[in-house]
Write an enzyme that holds these catalytic residues in place. Sequence first.
Site, PDB file in Angstrom:
ATOM      1  N   CYS A  33       0.910  -1.196   0.374  1.00 35.94           N
ATOM      2  CA  CYS A  33       0.145   0.205  -0.145  1.00 35.94           C
ATOM      3  C   CYS A  33       0.877   1.185  -0.141  1.00 35.94           C
ATOM      4  O   CYS A  33       0.458   2.230  -0.161  1.00 35.94           O
ATOM      5  CB  CYS A  33      -0.997  -0.088   1.282  1.00 35.94           C
ATOM      6  N   CYS A 102      -2.378  -3.363   8.663  1.00 36.11           N
ATOM      7  CA  CYS A 102      -1.963  -2.193   9.062  1.00 36.11           C
ATOM      8  C   CYS A 102      -1.421  -2.308  10.367  1.00 36.11           C
ATOM      9  O   CYS A 102      -0.631  -1.555  10.794  1.00 36.11           O
ATOM     10  CB  CYS A 102      -3.259  -1.408   9.004  1.00 36.11           C
TER      11      CYS A 102
HETATM   12 FE1  FES Z   1      -1.515   0.491   4.316  1.00 38.61          FE
HETATM   13 FE2  FES Z   1      -3.385   0.367   6.173  1.00 38.61          FE
HETATM   14  S1  FES Z   1      -3.611   0.386   3.998  1.00 38.61           S
HETATM   15  S2  FES Z   1      -1.162   0.451   6.357  1.00 38.61           S
END
Ligand code: FES
Length: 125
Positions: A33, A102
């Site tokens: 991400c 996360c």
């Molecule tokens: Fe990247 Fe939550 S989507 S840490």
Amino acid sequence: MYSEQVMDHFINPRNVGEIENADGVGQVGNAKCGDIMKVYLKIENDIIVDAKFKTFGCGAAIATSSMSTELIKGKSIHEALKLTNKAVAEALGGLPPVKMHCSVLAEDAVKAAIEDYLKKQGRTE
Ligand code: FES
């Protein structure tokens, strides 16, 4: 989708910022991400007397950084090393399964900051 605690720590995150001359700093990122978390620790006699963080990431990353810094303040570095992402998520009343990664960022950032502290002192544990 998010618990009240997650929303609270996302909207009013605790311990945001930096610590000048921190005794340990840890930065981790999630390749998928692209989110980044940095944790700063002030440590005296192996006790975490202050913890702050800067997170460039999603709401769950911010909430877990906030909660993990709260959970480790006042703890010894050895206790803090045992902090798991599951414990952080539980303290927040749970996270949706797709957001569990996360919380891994929070666990890893705390560990990286403690490892940095130990390394600076020429110690391994
Ligand atoms: Fe990247 Fe939550 S989507 S840490």
